[in-house]
Design a protein around this motif. Sequence first.
Motif, PDB file in Angstrom:
ATOM      1  N   GLU A 122       0.792  -1.229   0.000  1.00  0.00           N
ATOM      2  CA  GLU A 122       0.000   0.000   0.000  1.00  0.00           C
ATOM      3  C   GLU A 122       0.827   1.282   0.000  1.00  0.00           C
ATOM      4  O   GLU A 122       0.486   2.252  -0.664  1.00  0.00           O
ATOM      5  CB  GLU A 122      -0.953  -0.022   1.201  1.00  0.00           C
ATOM      6  N   TYR A 220      -5.969   2.504   1.046  1.00  0.00           N
ATOM      7  CA  TYR A 220      -6.098   1.119   1.500  1.00  0.00           C
ATOM      8  C   TYR A 220      -6.300   0.192   0.306  1.00  0.00           C
ATOM      9  O   TYR A 220      -7.079   0.501  -0.603  1.00  0.00           O
ATOM     10  CB  TYR A 220      -7.304   0.962   2.438  1.00  0.00           C
ATOM     11  N   ASN A 221      -5.617  -0.953   0.312  1.00  0.00           N
ATOM     12  CA  ASN A 221      -5.923  -1.997  -0.663  1.00  0.00           C
ATOM     13  C   ASN A 221      -7.148  -2.766  -0.192  1.00  0.00           C
ATOM     14  O   ASN A 221      -7.230  -3.160   0.972  1.00  0.00           O
ATOM     15  CB  ASN A 221      -4.759  -2.979  -0.796  1.00  0.00           C
ATOM     16  N   SER A 223      -8.426  -6.078  -0.914  1.00  0.00           N
ATOM     17  CA  SER A 223      -7.945  -7.293  -1.555  1.00  0.00           C
ATOM     18  C   SER A 223      -7.979  -8.448  -0.565  1.00  0.00           C
ATOM     19  O   SER A 223      -8.078  -8.238   0.640  1.00  0.00           O
ATOM     20  CB  SER A 223      -6.501  -7.088  -2.041  1.00  0.00           C
ATOM     21  N   ASN A 266      -3.015  -6.289   2.297  1.00  0.00           N
ATOM     22  CA  ASN A 266      -4.201  -5.684   2.914  1.00  0.00           C
ATOM     23  C   ASN A 266      -4.032  -5.462   4.417  1.00  0.00           C
ATOM     24  O   ASN A 266      -5.003  -5.469   5.175  1.00  0.00           O
ATOM     25  CB  ASN A 266      -5.447  -6.537   2.646  1.00  0.00           C
TER      26      ASN A 266
END
Length: 293
Positions: A122, A220-221, A223, A266
């Motif tokens: 990230e 933010y991812n 995933s 994540n």
Amino acid sequence: MKVLLSGASGFIGQYVLKALQQRGIDVVAVSRSQPQIAVSFIKADLLSMDDFTSLVQQARASHLLHLAWYTEHGKYWTSALNLRWVEATTRLVEAFCAAGGQQVVVAGTCAEYDWQYGYCREDTTALNPATLYGVTKDVTRRLLMAMCAQYGVRFAWGRIFLPYGKGESIARLIPALIEVFCKKRPPFGVNVQAYRDFLHASDVAEAFIRLIIEGANGVYNISSGEPTRLADLVIKVASLLGTDPQAVLALPAERTGEPPLLVGENLKLKALGWRPALTLAQGLELCIQGVMN
């Protein structure tokens, strides 16, 4: 808390709307068509609007969750509509901030990253989008981050990796595989040795809700954080449908030049208390049930 939700009738938007209502969060949906779920609704085409102030004033929301964008499968990567969505998004967010909004949460994409790195962290992986879609999303993030900082409004950007679930375009990989193994379309080849990050749309929705509830700020991812080999995905889908995966596995890949690995870290989302509720197998079962019923 009252959420103004754009793109409520879209693929991800329908899941987000349901998740908001399940939590008893007051929501006003804005889109071109009425969502299937009963909700306070403002009909509007954001690309055609001249005055975003009146929309924001009508909604009277404390939080903005902006999902709307052009996403027609196979076309959105290069469409000039991406440029128009940059303008519409920035104007909407500016009007919301000027009206005293408390938090803005917007959907980004894994296409903002430089895919040569494979595993996308990230805060450290380079951003080098290879498509107009990825470039315009990245530009939008930069503009909104600066704008919200100027207004003192919390801003969270969620980079979605590979969502799947009931309601997605039948041209996308998982529903297309289901159709192949149900003998509704001819088999096609995939890059069986490539690894991808799949996340069910309901878990994507929960991630956005978590960003709102926690008052998140930053990037933010969204995933799974788990690499899935496409050969294993094909085998799982075929197994759930009781058929032979070789119809797909035996064919050469139809698309070339794609990265061997695309997975999103994540950790930041998990630090907020979010976890995927569905395994890939469970999510695929729901997809198949949606097709069969």
